[in-house]
Design a protein around this motif. Structure first.
Motif, PDB file in Angstrom:
ATOM      1  N   GLY A   1      16.798  37.684 -99.184  1.00  0.00           N
ATOM      2  CA  GLY A   1      17.404  37.682-100.497  1.00  0.00           C
ATOM      3  C   GLY A   1      18.887  37.366-100.526  1.00  0.00           C
ATOM      4  O   GLY A   1      19.590  37.380 -99.517  1.00  0.00           O
ATOM      5  N   VAL A   2      19.350  37.080-101.739  1.00  0.00           N
ATOM      6  CA  VAL A   2      20.761  36.823-102.003  1.00  0.00           C
ATOM      7  C   VAL A   2      21.451  38.160-102.265  1.00  0.00           C
ATOM      8  O   VAL A   2      20.929  38.984-103.017  1.00  0.00           O
ATOM      9  CB  VAL A   2      20.902  35.896-103.230  1.00  0.00           C
ATOM     10  N   PRO A   3      22.605  38.416-101.642  1.00  0.00           N
ATOM     11  CA  PRO A   3      23.309  39.679-101.903  1.00  0.00           C
ATOM     12  C   PRO A   3      23.511  39.903-103.399  1.00  0.00           C
ATOM     13  O   PRO A   3      23.790  38.954-104.150  1.00  0.00           O
ATOM     14  CB  PRO A   3      24.649  39.492-101.178  1.00  0.00           C
ATOM     15  N   TRP A   4      23.370  41.138-103.794  1.00  0.00           N
ATOM     16  CA  TRP A   4      23.393  41.479-105.223  1.00  0.00           C
ATOM     17  C   TRP A   4      24.630  40.917-105.926  1.00  0.00           C
ATOM     18  O   TRP A   4      24.534  40.340-107.014  1.00  0.00           O
ATOM     19  CB  TRP A   4      23.319  42.997-105.388  1.00  0.00           C
ATOM     20  N   ASN A   5      25.771  41.050-105.314  1.00  0.00           N
ATOM     21  CA  ASN A   5      27.014  40.629-105.958  1.00  0.00           C
ATOM     22  C   ASN A   5      27.164  39.109-106.034  1.00  0.00           C
ATOM     23  O   ASN A   5      28.068  38.619-106.716  1.00  0.00           O
ATOM     24  CB  ASN A   5      28.216  41.231-105.231  1.00  0.00           C
TER      25      ASN A   5
ATOM     26  N   ARG B   1      24.757  36.165-109.676  1.00  0.00           N
ATOM     27  CA  ARG B   1      25.154  35.361-110.850  1.00  0.00           C
ATOM     28  C   ARG B   1      25.814  34.051-110.411  1.00  0.00           C
ATOM     29  O   ARG B   1      25.634  33.011-111.061  1.00  0.00           O
ATOM     30  CB  ARG B   1      26.076  36.180-111.752  1.00  0.00           C
ATOM     31  N   THR B   2      26.533  34.078-109.307  1.00  0.00           N
ATOM     32  CA  THR B   2      27.125  32.846-108.783  1.00  0.00           C
ATOM     33  C   THR B   2      26.049  31.856-108.374  1.00  0.00           C
ATOM     34  O   THR B   2      26.171  30.637-108.600  1.00  0.00           O
ATOM     35  CB  THR B   2      28.037  33.169-107.582  1.00  0.00           C
ATOM     36  N   THR B   3      24.971  32.367-107.774  1.00  0.00           N
ATOM     37  CA  THR B   3      23.878  31.492-107.352  1.00  0.00           C
ATOM     38  C   THR B   3      23.201  30.850-108.558  1.00  0.00           C
ATOM     39  O   THR B   3      22.865  29.655-108.541  1.00  0.00           O
ATOM     40  CB  THR B   3      22.852  32.279-106.516  1.00  0.00           C
ATOM     41  N   TYR B   4      22.999  31.620-109.620  1.00  0.00           N
ATOM     42  CA  TYR B   4      22.395  31.045-110.826  1.00  0.00           C
ATOM     43  C   TYR B   4      23.319  30.014-111.468  1.00  0.00           C
ATOM     44  O   TYR B   4      22.858  28.988-112.000  1.00  0.00           O
ATOM     45  CB  TYR B   4      22.021  32.147-111.818  1.00  0.00           C
ATOM     46  N   ALA B   5      24.619  30.246-111.432  1.00  0.00           N
ATOM     47  CA  ALA B   5      25.562  29.245-111.941  1.00  0.00           C
ATOM     48  C   ALA B   5      25.461  27.961-111.125  1.00  0.00           C
ATOM     49  O   ALA B   5      25.545  26.856-111.667  1.00  0.00           O
ATOM     50  CB  ALA B   5      26.992  29.810-111.897  1.00  0.00           C
ATOM     51  N   GLN B   6      25.238  28.099-109.815  1.00  0.00           N
ATOM     52  CA  GLN B   6      25.063  26.932-108.953  1.00  0.00           C
ATOM     53  C   GLN B   6      23.800  26.172-109.333  1.00  0.00           C
ATOM     54  O   GLN B   6      23.794  24.929-109.363  1.00  0.00           O
ATOM     55  CB  GLN B   6      25.001  27.375-107.496  1.00  0.00           C
ATOM     56  N   ILE B   7      22.731  26.908-109.641  1.00  0.00           N
ATOM     57  CA  ILE B   7      21.474  26.260-110.040  1.00  0.00           C
ATOM     58  C   ILE B   7      21.689  25.421-111.292  1.00  0.00           C
ATOM     59  O   ILE B   7      21.198  24.280-111.398  1.00  0.00           O
ATOM     60  CB  ILE B   7      20.376  27.315-110.272  1.00  0.00           C
ATOM     61  N   ALA B   8      22.419  25.972-112.258  1.00  0.00           N
ATOM     62  CA  ALA B   8      22.640  25.267-113.522  1.00  0.00           C
ATOM     63  C   ALA B   8      23.360  23.937-113.325  1.00  0.00           C
ATOM     64  O   ALA B   8      23.224  23.023-114.150  1.00  0.00           O
ATOM     65  CB  ALA B   8      23.427  26.159-114.476  1.00  0.00           C
ATOM     66  N   GLU B   9      24.101  23.822-112.234  1.00  0.00           N
ATOM     67  CA  GLU B   9      24.878  22.604-111.969  1.00  0.00           C
ATOM     68  C   GLU B   9      24.205  21.697-110.928  1.00  0.00           C
ATOM     69  O   GLU B   9      24.801  20.695-110.518  1.00  0.00           O
ATOM     70  CB  GLU B   9      26.272  22.991-111.478  1.00  0.00           C
ATOM     71  N   THR B  10      22.984  22.045-110.521  1.00  0.00           N
ATOM     72  CA  THR B  10      22.311  21.325-109.437  1.00  0.00           C
ATOM     73  C   THR B  10      21.098  20.585-109.975  1.00  0.00           C
ATOM     74  O   THR B  10      20.260  21.172-110.671  1.00  0.00           O
ATOM     75  CB  THR B  10      21.879  22.313-108.332  1.00  0.00           C
ATOM     76  N   ASP B  11      20.997  19.301-109.651  1.00  0.00           N
ATOM     77  CA  ASP B  11      19.851  18.500-110.080  1.00  0.00           C
ATOM     78  C   ASP B  11      18.611  18.867-109.266  1.00  0.00           C
ATOM     79  O   ASP B  11      18.694  19.266-108.100  1.00  0.00           O
ATOM     80  CB  ASP B  11      20.152  17.006-109.883  1.00  0.00           C
TER      81      ASP B  11
ATOM     82  N   GLU C   1      16.002  32.103-101.381  1.00  0.00           N
ATOM     83  CA  GLU C   1      16.664  33.262-100.801  1.00  0.00           C
ATOM     84  C   GLU C   1      18.099  33.005-100.355  1.00  0.00           C
ATOM     85  O   GLU C   1      18.722  33.881 -99.763  1.00  0.00           O
ATOM     86  CB  GLU C   1      15.824  33.785 -99.625  1.00  0.00           C
ATOM     87  N   SER C   2      18.638  31.814-100.642  1.00  0.00           N
ATOM     88  CA  SER C   2      20.016  31.527-100.259  1.00  0.00           C
ATOM     89  C   SER C   2      20.500  30.280-100.975  1.00  0.00           C
ATOM     90  O   SER C   2      19.697  29.440-101.406  1.00  0.00           O
ATOM     91  CB  SER C   2      20.150  31.329 -98.743  1.00  0.00           C
ATOM     92  N   SER C   3      21.818  30.151-101.068  1.00  0.00           N
ATOM     93  CA  SER C   3      22.398  28.928-101.627  1.00  0.00           C
ATOM     94  C   SER C   3      22.083  27.730-100.745  1.00  0.00           C
ATOM     95  O   SER C   3      21.889  26.613-101.235  1.00  0.00           O
ATOM     96  CB  SER C   3      23.911  29.086-101.771  1.00  0.00           C
ATOM     97  N   ALA C   4      22.030  27.944 -99.436  1.00  0.00           N
ATOM     98  CA  ALA C   4      21.706  26.860 -98.519  1.00  0.00           C
ATOM     99  C   ALA C   4      20.296  26.335 -98.783  1.00  0.00           C
ATOM    100  O   ALA C   4      20.071  25.114 -98.819  1.00  0.00           O
ATOM    101  CB  ALA C   4      21.836  27.347 -97.079  1.00  0.00           C
ATOM    102  N   GLU C   5      19.347  27.250 -98.975  1.00  0.00           N
ATOM    103  CA  GLU C   5      17.975  26.830 -99.288  1.00  0.00           C
ATOM    104  C   GLU C   5      17.948  26.075-100.608  1.00  0.00           C
ATOM    105  O   GLU C   5      17.230  25.074-100.751  1.00  0.00           O
ATOM    106  CB  GLU C   5      17.050  28.046 -99.348  1.00  0.00           C
ATOM    107  N   LEU C   6      18.718  26.530-101.595  1.00  0.00           N
ATOM    108  CA  LEU C   6      18.777  25.860-102.888  1.00  0.00           C
ATOM    109  C   LEU C   6      19.193  24.396-102.732  1.00  0.00           C
ATOM    110  O   LEU C   6      18.602  23.492-103.342  1.00  0.00           O
ATOM    111  CB  LEU C   6      19.755  26.587-103.806  1.00  0.00           C
ATOM    112  N   GLY C   7      20.215  24.163-101.893  1.00  0.00           N
ATOM    113  CA  GLY C   7      20.682  22.805-101.685  1.00  0.00           C
ATOM    114  C   GLY C   7      19.618  21.916-101.081  1.00  0.00           C
ATOM    115  O   GLY C   7      19.447  20.755-101.492  1.00  0.00           O
ATOM    116  N   VAL C   8      18.897  22.432-100.102  1.00  0.00           N
ATOM    117  CA  VAL C   8      17.833  21.643 -99.461  1.00  0.00           C
ATOM    118  C   VAL C   8      16.707  21.365-100.450  1.00  0.00           C
ATOM    119  O   VAL C   8      16.195  20.237-100.530  1.00  0.00           O
ATOM    120  CB  VAL C   8      17.302  22.376 -98.214  1.00  0.00           C
ATOM    121  N   LEU C   9      16.313  22.384-101.219  1.00  0.00           N
ATOM    122  CA  LEU C   9      15.235  22.204-102.191  1.00  0.00           C
ATOM    123  C   LEU C   9      15.626  21.154-103.233  1.00  0.00           C
ATOM    124  O   LEU C   9      14.794  20.329-103.644  1.00  0.00           O
ATOM    125  CB  LEU C   9      14.910  23.533-102.875  1.00  0.00           C
TER     126      LEU C   9
END
Length: 421
Positions: free
Chosen positions: A172-176, A179-189, A125-133
């Motif tokens: 949730g992640v704000p609608w706008n 796509r930035t969040t998914y781009a971050q996922i693609a670059e995150t191990d 639900e957030s870029s911050a959570e993505l980093g921790v995961l």
């Protein structure tokens, strides 16, 4: 539809009189119908027949092991929002491959547990959570399959406190930013994007806002695929309403399924659903006993032995529940107007205001209907009142699936510091 009906002048759950259970277990007591749970699970499964679909029952609606085991036997997976719910689902026999981990505030320990169990996906639900995961996944040598929960800015739900898809909600992640969040996922191990998640609210009685949100999500899926992301799942959450009043007429699962078929047609997606209330809500009642009637200048207070610590929804959401006498009354019986209240020392401890009922006396029992979801799971021991027992009925048999603790058990986790001993 549910399996609570009058037979021989007494309200029954399937083939067991509620009086029989109350005599045996005491009141207040939650009573669940296995036949109703099975029927609702099957109605949803049948509505999505032929689709690639995971029905992940929302454990937060009712997480009793007996309920979960009943639904696991119907092939349901689980949507969980805590490590405890994950372990409940696993203990009930739900495969980890059918478990989705939602929730806005997962801890590192919960993430690690879910990765080690091998769950189907995380809804982040957030870029911050993505980093921790990512950090946790790398530390255990796993790759977390993720869907981003997007906030489509679509309002829905039966009360502002259960609307979750509007801009400004914590979810949730704000609608706008999607796509930035998914781009971050693609670059995150340690993480892999496999889907998109959306959930806009609960107790929704109109399919239109759902369609609006889901159509936005399909547009996003196309954009993400064009961006190079392998999006193969879409988690559409839950939220379909149930009839709390006899006059309510929410859309049936068949209409919901048809809308989803239309929206996802040709997309080649696995659809994940998170039904909770629509399966469990009308499968349970809370049986309570009248203590006495307290006349007041402008109203009659009908005091019952259940309180807001046992069923929080009316106090929390001003929610309506039909309330029926366990002993059947005639249609022509004189009606009395009551405020039906409990013993808790809070003015919000009220199940109904100005409710017209047959004349009720001390010792009469009442069934608070549609209490199978967000009932026992929200209960507490406030005012040092023990948790309410839960009973599961299956045909003409029943079993206590959570017993009422005694006082010693209630305080067993507490201790005196040495200086007070």
């Amino acid at each position: 539809m549910h399996h609570f009906n009058y037979k021989n002048g007494r309200l029954h759950c399937e083939d067991v009189a509620l009086d029989t259970i109350a005599d045996d277990v005491g009141t207040p007591v939650y009573v669940y119908s296995a036949a109703t749970l099975r029927r609702h699970a099957r109605v949803i499964a049948d509505a999505f027949d032929g689709m690639s679909c995971l029905i992940a029952y929302s454990v937060k609606a009712n997480g009793n092991l007996g309920v979960l085991k009943t639904l696991a036997a119907e092939g349901c997976g689980a949507d969980v929002v805590s490590g405890g719910e994950l372990m409940r689902a696993r203990k009930a026999g739900i495969p980890a491959s059918k478990i989705v981990f939602s929730g806005v505030g997962k801890t590192r320990a919960e993430m690690r547990l879910a990765l080690e169990e091998g769950i189907h996906q995380f809804n982040i639900e957030s870029s911050a959570e993505l980093g921790v995961l990512s950090e946790v996944a790398k530390s255990v040598g796993k790759t977390a399959r993720v869907a981003v929960r997007v906030n489509p800015d679509v309002a829905a739900g039966g009360h502002p406190n259960i609307s979750t898809g509007k801009s400004g909600d914590k979810f949730g992640v704000p609608w706008n930013d999607a796509r930035t969040t998914y781009a971050q996922i693609a670059e995150t191990d340690g993480v892999e994007a496999v889907g998109v998640d959306v959930h806009i609210g609960s107790q929704i009685d109109d399919i239109a806002p759902m369609r609006a949100a889901f159509e936005k999500v399909m547009t996003l899926v196309k954009d993400l695929r064009n961006d190079g992301h392998d999006i193969r799942r879409v988690d559409l959450g839950g939220g379909l309403g149930i009839p709390y009043r006899s006059t309510d007429n929410p859309p049936p699962p068949s209409a919901y399924a048809q809308m989803i078929r239309e929206v996802t047609e040709g997309m080649g997606l696995e659809v994940i659903l998170e039904p909770g209330r629509v399966i469990a809500g009308n499968a349970g009642v809370l049986v309570t006993e009248a203590l006495f009637v307290k006349p007041a200048p402008q109203r009659n207070f009908l005091m019952v032995d259940a309180g807001m610590n046992d069923l929080m929804r009316p106090a929390l959401y001003q929610a309506h529940h039909d309330i029926l006498p366990v002993r059947e009354r005639g249609a022509d019986d004189e009606k009395v107007r009551y405020d039906i209240v409990g013993p808790i020392c809070e003015s919000t401890d009220k199940f109904a205001a100005e409710r017209d009922m047959p004349c009720i006396e001390g010792g009469d029992r009442l069934a608070v209907m549609s209490a199978g979801a967000y009932g026992a799971v929200l209960s507490s021991q406030y005012n040092a009142r023990p948790l309410v027992p839960e009973v599961l009925v299956d045909g003409d048999r029943y079993a206590v699936i959570r017993r009422r603790p005694d006082f010693d058990e209630m305080i067993a986790l507490e201790s005196m510091p040495d200086w007070l001993s």
